[in-house]
Design a protein around this motif. Sequence first.
Motif, PDB file in Angstrom:
ATOM      1  N   PHE A  44       0.853  -1.194   0.000  1.00 45.96           N
ATOM      2  CA  PHE A  44       0.000   0.000   0.000  1.00 45.96           C
ATOM      3  C   PHE A  44       0.886   1.240   0.000  1.00 45.96           C
ATOM      4  CE2 PHE A  44       0.681   1.432   4.369  1.00 45.96           C
ATOM      5  CZ  PHE A  44       1.060   0.268   5.021  1.00 45.96           C
ATOM      6  N   THR A  45       0.268   2.376  -0.271  1.00 49.80           N
ATOM      7  CA  THR A  45       1.002   3.641  -0.183  1.00 49.80           C
ATOM      8  C   THR A  45       0.217   4.610   0.690  1.00 49.80           C
ATOM      9  OG1 THR A  45      -0.082   4.488  -2.152  1.00 49.80           O
ATOM     10  CG2 THR A  45       2.062   3.463  -2.483  1.00 49.80           C
ATOM     11  N   VAL A  46       0.949   5.490   1.345  1.00 46.06           N
ATOM     12  CA  VAL A  46       0.349   6.628   2.043  1.00 46.06           C
ATOM     13  C   VAL A  46       1.095   7.851   1.547  1.00 46.06           C
ATOM     14  CG1 VAL A  46      -0.430   7.537   4.252  1.00 46.06           C
ATOM     15  CG2 VAL A  46       0.389   5.218   4.135  1.00 46.06           C
ATOM     16  N   ALA A  47       0.359   8.804   1.029  1.00 43.14           N
ATOM     17  CA  ALA A  47       0.993  10.017   0.516  1.00 43.14           C
ATOM     18  C   ALA A  47       0.687  11.187   1.436  1.00 43.14           C
ATOM     19  CB  ALA A  47       0.470  10.298  -0.888  1.00 43.14           C
ATOM     20  N   GLY A  48       1.460  12.254   1.311  1.00 39.29           N
ATOM     21  CA  GLY A  48       1.211  13.477   2.063  1.00 39.29           C
ATOM     22  C   GLY A  48      -0.232  13.926   1.839  1.00 39.29           C
ATOM     23  N   GLY A  49      -0.900  14.324   2.924  1.00 41.07           N
ATOM     24  CA  GLY A  49      -2.287  14.767   2.825  1.00 41.07           C
ATOM     25  C   GLY A  49      -3.289  13.644   3.024  1.00 41.07           C
ATOM     26  N   GLU A  50      -2.780  12.406   3.238  1.00 44.50           N
ATOM     27  CA  GLU A  50      -3.687  11.260   3.357  1.00 44.50           C
ATOM     28  C   GLU A  50      -3.693  10.675   4.769  1.00 44.50           C
ATOM     29  OE1 GLU A  50      -4.128   8.800  -0.746  1.00 44.50           O
ATOM     30  OE2 GLU A  50      -2.427   8.321   0.513  1.00 44.50           O
ATOM     31  N   ALA A  51      -4.876  10.184   5.171  1.00 40.45           N
ATOM     32  CA  ALA A  51      -4.985   9.396   6.400  1.00 40.45           C
ATOM     33  C   ALA A  51      -5.445   8.007   6.021  1.00 40.45           C
ATOM     34  CB  ALA A  51      -5.980  10.030   7.352  1.00 40.45           C
ATOM     35  N   LEU A  52      -4.814   7.032   6.645  1.00 40.44           N
ATOM     36  CA  LEU A  52      -5.126   5.635   6.369  1.00 40.44           C
ATOM     37  C   LEU A  52      -5.470   4.982   7.705  1.00 40.44           C
ATOM     38  CD1 LEU A  52      -5.039   3.907   3.826  1.00 40.44           C
ATOM     39  CD2 LEU A  52      -2.662   3.385   4.324  1.00 40.44           C
ATOM     40  N   LEU A  71      -2.745  16.864   8.030  1.00 37.70           N
ATOM     41  CA  LEU A  71      -2.933  16.480   6.624  1.00 37.70           C
ATOM     42  C   LEU A  71      -2.934  17.720   5.732  1.00 37.70           C
ATOM     43  CD1 LEU A  71      -5.816  13.814   6.894  1.00 37.70           C
ATOM     44  CD2 LEU A  71      -3.353  13.463   7.113  1.00 37.70           C
ATOM     45  N   ALA A  72      -3.553  18.786   6.211  1.00 37.17           N
ATOM     46  CA  ALA A  72      -3.653  20.016   5.413  1.00 37.17           C
ATOM     47  C   ALA A  72      -2.271  20.617   5.149  1.00 37.17           C
ATOM     48  CB  ALA A  72      -4.541  21.026   6.128  1.00 37.17           C
ATOM     49  N   GLN A  73      -1.322  20.305   6.058  1.00 31.50           N
ATOM     50  CA  GLN A  73       0.045  20.818   5.873  1.00 31.50           C
ATOM     51  C   GLN A  73       0.925  19.837   5.104  1.00 31.50           C
ATOM     52  OE1 GLN A  73       1.594  21.859   9.732  1.00 31.50           O
ATOM     53  NE2 GLN A  73      -0.100  23.257  10.144  1.00 31.50           N
ATOM     54  N   GLY A  74       0.294  18.823   4.505  1.00 30.78           N
ATOM     55  CA  GLY A  74       1.067  17.873   3.706  1.00 30.78           C
ATOM     56  C   GLY A  74       1.526  16.662   4.470  1.00 30.78           C
ATOM     57  N   GLY A  75       1.120  16.557   5.757  1.00 34.90           N
ATOM     58  CA  GLY A  75       1.482  15.398   6.549  1.00 34.90           C
ATOM     59  C   GLY A  75       0.580  14.215   6.216  1.00 34.90           C
ATOM     60  N   ALA A  76       0.883  13.072   6.821  1.00 33.28           N
ATOM     61  CA  ALA A  76       0.075  11.875   6.604  1.00 33.28           C
ATOM     62  C   ALA A  76      -0.045  11.129   7.928  1.00 33.28           C
ATOM     63  CB  ALA A  76       0.720  10.982   5.548  1.00 33.28           C
ATOM     64  N   ALA A  77      -1.077  10.291   8.026  1.00 33.37           N
ATOM     65  CA  ALA A  77      -1.283   9.529   9.257  1.00 33.37           C
ATOM     66  C   ALA A  77      -1.729   8.118   8.909  1.00 33.37           C
ATOM     67  CB  ALA A  77      -2.337  10.205  10.130  1.00 33.37           C
ATOM     68  N   LEU A  78      -1.129   7.161   9.618  1.00 28.24           N
ATOM     69  CA  LEU A  78      -1.512   5.752   9.494  1.00 28.24           C
ATOM     70  C   LEU A  78      -1.889   5.307  10.893  1.00 28.24           C
ATOM     71  CD1 LEU A  78      -1.677   3.042   8.052  1.00 28.24           C
ATOM     72  CD2 LEU A  78       0.774   2.821   8.276  1.00 28.24           C
ATOM     73  N   MET A  79      -3.165   4.967  11.083  1.00 27.61           N
ATOM     74  CA  MET A  79      -3.656   4.750  12.445  1.00 27.61           C
ATOM     75  C   MET A  79      -4.416   3.446  12.578  1.00 27.61           C
ATOM     76  SD  MET A  79      -5.231   8.538  13.031  1.00 27.61           S
ATOM     77  CE  MET A  79      -5.934   8.630  11.398  1.00 27.61           C
ATOM     78  N   ALA A  80      -4.081   2.679  13.615  1.00 29.36           N
ATOM     79  CA  ALA A  80      -4.901   1.526  13.963  1.00 29.36           C
ATOM     80  C   ALA A  80      -5.921   2.007  14.977  1.00 29.36           C
ATOM     81  CB  ALA A  80      -4.031   0.434  14.571  1.00 29.36           C
ATOM     82  N   THR A  81      -7.185   1.824  14.672  1.00 28.51           N
ATOM     83  CA  THR A  81      -8.207   2.262  15.625  1.00 28.51           C
ATOM     84  C   THR A  81      -9.472   1.440  15.440  1.00 28.51           C
ATOM     85  OG1 THR A  81      -9.572   4.103  16.377  1.00 28.51           O
ATOM     86  CG2 THR A  81      -8.897   4.145  14.068  1.00 28.51           C
ATOM     87  N   HIS A  82     -10.170   1.206  16.563  1.00 30.86           N
ATOM     88  CA  HIS A  82     -11.437   0.480  16.496  1.00 30.86           C
ATOM     89  C   HIS A  82     -12.612   1.450  16.492  1.00 30.86           C
ATOM     90  CE1 HIS A  82      -9.714  -3.512  16.990  1.00 30.86           C
ATOM     91  NE2 HIS A  82      -8.936  -3.029  17.939  1.00 30.86           N
ATOM     92  N   ILE A  83     -12.328   2.750  16.730  1.00 33.67           N
ATOM     93  CA  ILE A  83     -13.459   3.686  16.793  1.00 33.67           C
ATOM     94  C   ILE A  83     -13.472   4.594  15.571  1.00 33.67           C
ATOM     95  CG2 ILE A  83     -13.303   3.719  19.314  1.00 33.67           C
ATOM     96  CD1 ILE A  83     -12.672   6.821  18.793  1.00 33.67           C
ATOM     97  N   ASP A  84     -14.628   5.196  15.339  1.00 29.49           N
ATOM     98  CA  ASP A  84     -14.783   6.117  14.218  1.00 29.49           C
ATOM     99  C   ASP A  84     -14.228   7.478  14.641  1.00 29.49           C
ATOM    100  OD1 ASP A  84     -15.498   7.619  12.090  1.00 29.49           O
ATOM    101  OD2 ASP A  84     -17.670   7.412  12.371  1.00 29.49           O
TER     102      ASP A  84
END
Length: 205
Positions: A23-31, A163-176
Amino acid sequence: MEMRVTDLACARGGLPLIEGMSFTVAGGEALVLRGPNGSGKTTLLRTLAGLQPALSGEISCPPEQMTYGAHADGLKAVLSVAENLSFWAAIHGQRDIAPALAAMNLTELAERPAQTLSAGQKRRLGLARLLVTGRWLWVLDEPTVSLDAASVALFAAVVRGHLAQGGAALMATHIDLGLAEARVLELAPYKAALPVDPGFDEAFL
Ligand SMILES: Nc1ncnc2c1ncn2[C@@H]1O[C@H](COP(=O)(O)OP(=O)(O)OP(=O)(O)O)[C@@H](O)[C@H]1O
């Protein structure tokens, strides 16, 4: 900026858990990483963050470009909220902790020793730490544990700002998290086949 994961396999305690994951995660994306308990979310995040070696595969982004938020808050108990943040900011060559304090509603608690904070306040401080790292990729394991609804919303706003500043996040979470723009990455299709036990002997059944 982009992290590209190619044909990754990882294991925990000597048992393969995940294989063939790309998979890929790019700047501005949350996965958002989804999978049942024990499916290997923490193992995958630890592998991406460089805390354990992959069995095979490639991760294009070096750990120096990411920050890893684990289950533990990683706080220094006798330091105040402000001192904890300043400590991390100094490590990452940052100075101004005020925006991070404000973003996670910690300004009024700035002088409190971390050991006197409630569980949710400690978690808010752990998350505020992300903002003083200056790292573009946040790799987070259950970031909202102990947070009330208002704090989850604060955190979602912090992620959105990142994300708006070009960052990215990859998060394991069970909640919305209320991040409608986040992509979901299911772990189930990448479940590794269990190795056949070479020592199995029918005579002991
Ligand atoms: N230190 C360890 N040594 C051996 N096995 C471990 C260790 N830590 C975890 N495991 C096992 O590895 C598997 C994957 O665990 P992992 O923590 O990656 O799952 P997870 O998807 O993050 O689970 P959860 O949703 O419960 O946090 C589980 O079967 C777990 O029991």
